[in-house]
Write an enzyme that holds these catalytic residues in place. Structure first.
Site, PDB file in Angstrom:
ATOM      1  N   ASN A   1      10.540   3.964  -1.064  1.00 54.12           N
ATOM      2  CA  ASN A   1      10.240   2.495  -0.339  1.00 54.12           C
ATOM      3  C   ASN A   1      11.004   1.533  -1.252  1.00 54.12           C
ATOM      4  O   ASN A   1      10.810   0.191  -0.892  1.00 54.12           O
ATOM      5  CB  ASN A   1       8.834   2.279  -0.170  1.00 54.12           C
TER       6      ASN A   1
ATOM      7  N   ARG B   1       0.855  -1.250   0.043  1.00 58.78           N
ATOM      8  CA  ARG B   1      -0.050   0.056  -0.135  1.00 58.78           C
ATOM      9  C   ARG B   1       0.716   1.179  -0.111  1.00 58.78           C
ATOM     10  O   ARG B   1       0.350   2.207   0.086  1.00 58.78           O
ATOM     11  CB  ARG B   1      -0.810   0.111   1.338  1.00 58.78           C
ATOM     12  N   ASP B   2       2.124   1.179   0.027  1.00 57.91           N
ATOM     13  CA  ASP B   2       2.985   2.697  -0.153  1.00 57.91           C
ATOM     14  C   ASP B   2       4.150   2.209  -1.079  1.00 57.91           C
ATOM     15  O   ASP B   2       5.186   2.652  -0.454  1.00 57.91           O
ATOM     16  CB  ASP B   2       3.336   2.868   1.175  1.00 57.91           C
ATOM     17  N   ILE B   3       4.128   1.627  -2.069  1.00 56.62           N
ATOM     18  CA  ILE B   3       5.338   1.351  -3.040  1.00 56.62           C
ATOM     19  C   ILE B   3       5.491   2.800  -3.566  1.00 56.62           C
ATOM     20  O   ILE B   3       4.592   3.355  -4.083  1.00 56.62           O
ATOM     21  CB  ILE B   3       5.027   0.347  -4.038  1.00 56.62           C
TER      22      ILE B   3
END
Length: 283
Positions: free
Chosen positions: A123, A117-119
């Site tokens: 990251n 959910r936060d690529i």
């Protein structure tokens, strides 16, 4: 909702005096805090079970200071942003060399029922040996059918369904974000925010913005497929995406046709009606 309170200093683990407690010592706030704490520990337990060279390893999770912590391995290397800068312009082999290992790792996460959910470029780290690793699972959640998931938005990389808790989030959501990373890698430009692409999409597709002399048509078509605004038209799994990258000219053409027809359908749709488009390619 929450406040810091005096807690015992735990120098053996964090060296920092921290404590998170609901302001209300009872009732709904305390129950919500306890529910969130239990879910965090459950999810930490699952993440700690992952063993893949392209996923950051969770070394330990524990409760202390009336809250909980997750300890991840230290990864030596560079952020993807720093790694890319001296290597531009990239070529197809360089992009695939990072993409394929990341897809393998992401497939492990999805197979366990989790979403990252936060690529985003920040990251993804590239180790000193050139291998990529997906970091920061702080936003990861178990994807259960019908479950509301909190909104997590990194403009340009988050798909529209992550802008609200009712969005239908799934593996396709992570693939949108990864598609945004690839778009940035091949074009040099950050993707347009998903909310601006819902109707007539003004973003130049990778197939046009990418240098066709440096990147293969199947890679550029796959990126555009990953970045389709409607979640049901994107690749639904890592397997779908890998098949498109290995499927040859016929598959590449089917993916390109899906992207083109989806864009045409969005432009032709009435202002208040949902856009429709042909089904996803079947491999």
């Amino acid at each position: 909702f929450f406040q810091a309170e005096d807690c015992i200093r735990d120098t053996s683990v964090t060296g920092v005096q921290t404590c998170a407690l609901p302001i209300s010592k009872g009732g709904e706030d305390a129950e919500t805090f306890r529910w969130g704490l239990d879910r965090f520990l459950d999810e930490s337990r699952t993440l700690a079970s992952f063993r893949h060279p392209n996923i950051v390893r969770v070394m330990r999770f524990f409760q202390a200071n009336s809250t909980a912590y997750m300890v991840m391995e230290f990864v030596a290397g560079q952020s993807l942003s720093d790694w890319v800068k001296p290597r531009r312009p990239l070529n197809d082999a360089a992009v695939r060399g990072l993409l394929l290992p990341l897809l393998e790792g992401l497939g492990v996460v999805h197979a366990a029922g989790f979403l990252h959910r936060d690529i985003k470029p920040g990251n993804v780290f590239v180790r000193e040996d050139g291998s990529p690793v997906l970091l920061d699972f702080g936003s990861a959640r178990h994807a259960t059918a019908g479950q509301e998931l909190t909104a997590i938005v990194t403009p340009g990389y988050a798909p529209l369904e992550q802008y609200h808790s009712q969005g239908k989030q799934g593996p396709w959501s992570d693939l949108y974000a990864l598609g945004g990373v690839l778009y940035w890698m091949v074009t040099g430009n950050k993707p347009m925010e998903a909310a601006a692409r819902v109707r007539e999409d003004p973003m130049t597709p990778a197939a046009k913005a990418g240098d066709s002399s440096r990147f293969s048509s199947d890679l550029l078509a796959a990126i555009d497929w990953m970045l389709l605004p409607p979640e049901n038209l994107r690749p639904q799994s890592v397997g779908d995406l890998l098949a498109s990258l290995k499927g040859g000219q016929e598959v590449t053409q089917r993916v390109a046709d899906t992207v083109r027809l989806a864009a045409e359908a969005a432009r032709a749709a009435p202002a208040m009606a949902p856009a429709t488009a042909p089904s996803m390619p079947v491999f």
